[in-house]
Each structure stands twice: as structure tokens, then as C-alpha cells.
Design an enzyme around this catalytic site. Structure first.
Site, PDB file in Angstrom:
ATOM      1  N   LYS A  29       0.351  -0.861  -0.249  1.00  0.00           N
ATOM      2  CA  LYS A  29       0.556  -0.603   0.171  1.00  0.00           C
ATOM      3  C   LYS A  29       1.280   1.030   0.440  1.00  0.00           C
ATOM      4  CE  LYS A  29      -4.246  -2.054   2.533  1.00  0.00           C
ATOM      5  NZ  LYS A  29      -4.523  -2.463   3.341  1.00  0.00           N
TER       6      LYS A  29
ATOM      7  N   GLN B  54      -5.039  -0.955   9.535  1.00  0.00           N
ATOM      8  CA  GLN B  54      -4.657  -2.633   9.166  1.00  0.00           C
ATOM      9  C   GLN B  54      -5.598  -3.477  10.029  1.00  0.00           C
ATOM     10  OE1 GLN B  54      -3.409  -3.320   6.001  1.00  0.00           O
ATOM     11  NE2 GLN B  54      -3.362  -5.215   6.215  1.00  0.00           N
TER      12      GLN B  54
ATOM     13  N   ASP C  10     -10.504   3.185   4.731  1.00  0.00           N
ATOM     14  CA  ASP C  10     -11.228   2.005   4.738  1.00  0.00           C
ATOM     15  C   ASP C  10     -12.642   1.899   4.272  1.00  0.00           C
ATOM     16  OD1 ASP C  10      -9.868   0.092   3.833  1.00  0.00           O
ATOM     17  OD2 ASP C  10      -9.204  -0.735   5.693  1.00  0.00           O
TER      18      ASP C  10
END
Ligand SMILES: NC(=O)c1ccc[n+]([C@@H]2O[C@H](COP(=O)([O-])OP(=O)(O)OC[C@H]3O[C@@H](n4cnc5c(N)ncnc54)[C@H](OP(=O)(O)O)[C@@H]3O)[C@@H](O)[C@H]2O)c1
Length: 285
Positions: free
Chosen positions: A52, A96, A119
Site C-alpha cells: 500500500k 490495518q 477503508d
């Protein structure tokens, strides 16, 4: 059978984001800044986080990782996120997953403010999808799947689609955005009875069950388009999906490979969401 590769779709998204960003940065604006928070050392998470940040940097997004040990108190991570929420130089924050057991999965979804929630875990952003609005921040993997279907001209409008899985990151938001695109969606999960009867009559089946190579040809018909979201490292080190490798030689209409199918799309749409948050702050959208 058609193989639906994700790479050309991801490249298209990334080059669009890169060009859009480049034109904004000519106006002497500071580059977008994405902060990724990693808790623990889960090998797959470490690889994803590295990818990422590398991709972000390759297209002009400043990206950094804040790494906590797996034994860190959730309060400490929350404090750091609160600090980043208030830092005007930060445009996107990503926590994450998976996280250690000590983190409450419902609690954490509210930690990152909706405006920096790249996200799409915050109830405000997920709730917007439920109201029928897919025009703002959309969950990365579901959004990538829509791009993939559009790229290969697979009709969503009016299609009967089974989604196997109801997680907050894939199954649930995917059902919402497919419904917003006029599909008729069947949300399936581990308690669904006669799953095969549902998948066999569906035009498209999205498999996001997290069970390695579980779904064989018996689940799909000749006209099925199968999107395999699962990703697992098998005992011999190979990457495999939720669908059995027998599907590659079976009579279905189309299939995403693993690796190389849905995977590349998730990072590309994450970059798009980061740009969205950046533009939102700078009054571009
Ligand atoms: N390629 C990518 O970019 C990407 C992104 C995200 C996730 N993934 C992968 O996608 C998979 C799913 O991820 P996730 O986070 O959504 O997983 P998850 O949170 O574990 O959810 C799995 C879902 O599948 C359902 N399920 C499990 N076994 C089933 C079965 N035999 N039949 C029907 N439904 C079943 C579960 O039902 P219950 O709710 O009843 O338990 C649950 O809703 C994983 O392999 C993950 O690594 C890939």
C-alpha cells in the site's frame, strides 16, 4: 471461459488517480498524506501494508506506517488515531485488519473520523451506502469488484447476484452497492441453507467466505460469472482463493484468478479513496 484479470483494471484506476492528483499538485498544493497503522507482525498484513505504501508513493501520495506491537493497549492506538484525526496535514488514515483480540471490532470502526476513513469502516460512511448513495467513500474491495465487472462489461443492472459472506469489509457493503446499481442481491453466509440452489441460479456469484478452495464446480452453472475474493497461503506456499482450482477447467462463463484477480483492485481503490478524502478537504469535490 473468460479469465477476469484485475491488473488492467487496477492500472486504469491508478493512472486516473495519478493524473488527477498531478493536475491538482501543479497548483502548489501539498500532496495527500495517508497514514497506515499496523498493530502486530502478522506476515500477510506486513506485506499488504508495504504494498500500500509503495503504490501510494508511486502515484504521488505521501504514505507512512505507524507500527505498534501486538501487545499494545487499544487505548494507546486510539490516542494516536485521535491525534491524526486532528492533524490537518493528514488526509487519510487506515487501521490495518486483522487486529489483536483486545480490540473491539465495533468500537474501532468509529475511531477514524468519516472524512479520513479511507477503508470505509465508519458507520456514517457505511450508512451512506445503505441509503443508496455510492458516490462518496466506498469500501475498497467491493468498489474494486464493481470496477472489474464494468471493465469486462458484465451487466449488473437487473442481474441476480449471490454474495457469499457478510463481513463489514466485503460482503455487507458489496450487497449495498450492487443493490444501488439495480442488481437483485442474495446475501449468503455460513448459516445459509441450500446455498448451492441459490448460487446455481445466480448470474454472478461473489465468493468472500474466507475458506480455502471450498467452492467447486458444483456450486456454479454454465452462465455463472464467479468473482473469487478469498486469498490464502496454502501449505505448499501457493496463493489460493475460496474457489477450487477445478473451476479453471469447468464450464462457467467467467472467473477471477487468484492471485491476479480482485487483489490488485483493493489497493487501487484505496488510492482513489485517499484522493477523494484529500479533495474533500481541499474543496475539490
Ligand atoms: N483480495 C482482497 O483484496 C481481499 C480483501 C478482503 C478480504 N479478502 C479475502 O476474502 C475472504 C473473506 O474476507 P472477509 O474479511 O470478508 O472474511 P470474514 O470476515 O471471515 O467473513 C467471512 C464470511 O463468509 C461466511 N462464510 C464462511 N464460511 C462459509 C460457508 N461455508 N458458506 C457460506 N458462507 C460462509 C461467514 O459467515 P458468518 O457471518 O455466518 O460467519 C462470513 O460472513 C478472505 O479470504 C480474505 O482474506 C481479500
Amino acid at each position: 471461459m473468460q479469465i477476469l484479470y484485475g491488473k488492467p483494471v487496477a492500472e486504469q484506476i491508478l493512472s486516473r488517480v495519478k493524473a488527477d492528483l498531478a493536475s491538482i499538485l501543479t497548483q502548489n498544493k501539498a500532496a495527500p498524506r495517508l497514514v497506515v497503522i499496523l498493530v502486530g507482525d502478522e506476515p500477510a498484513s506486513c506485506v499488504y501494508v508495504k504494498k500500500k505504501t509503495e503504490i501510494a508513493q508511486s502515484i504521488g501520495i505521501l504514505s507512512e506506517v505507524i507500527h505498534f506491537s501486538s501487545t499494545t493497549n487499544p487505548e494507546e492506538v486510539y490516542s494516536k488515531i485521535e491525534e491524526l484525526n486532528h492533524d490537518s496535514s493528514v488526509h487519510g488514515i487506515l487501521l490495518q485488519r486483522p487486529l489483536p483480540q483486545s480490540f473491539d471490532r465495533f468500537d474501532i470502526s468509529t475511531w477514524i473520523i468519516p472524512e479520513k476513513d479511507v477503508d470505509c469502516f465508519h458507520p456514517t460512511n457505511l450508512g451512506r451506502l445503505m441509503t443508496g448513495d455510492s458516490s462518496k467513500i466506498v469500501s475498497c474491495t467491493p468498489k474494486g469488484i464493481l470496477y472489474l465487472l464494468d471493465y469486462y462489461k458484465i451487466k449488473i443492472d437487473g442481474a441476480l447476484i449471490s454474495v457469499i459472506g457478510r463481513s463489514a469489509i466485503v460482503g455487507r457493503p458489496l450487497c449495498q452497492i450492487l443493490t444501488n446499481r439495480n442488481a437483485t442481491v442474495i446475501q449468503c453466509h455460513s448459516k445459509t441453507k441450500n446455498l448451492k440452489n441459490l448460487t446455481l441460479q445466480s448470474d454472478i456469484v461473489v465468493v468472500a467466505a474466507g475458506v480455502p478452495e471450498f467452492f467447486g464446480p458444483e456450486f456454479f452453472g454454465k452462465k455463472s460469472v464467479v468473482i473469487d475474493v478469498g486469498i490464502h497461503r496454502s501449505s505448499n506456499g501457493k496463493l489460493v482463493g475460496d474457489c477450487s482450482s477445478k473451476l479453471m477447467t469447468s464450464e462457467i462463463s467467467a472467473l477471477t484468478p487468484v492471485p491476479g484477480g480482485v487483489g490488485p483492485l483493493t489497493i487501487a481503490t484505496l488510492m482513489e479513496n485517499t484522493l477523494f478524502c484529500y479533495k474533500l478537504r481541499n474543496g475539490h469535490s
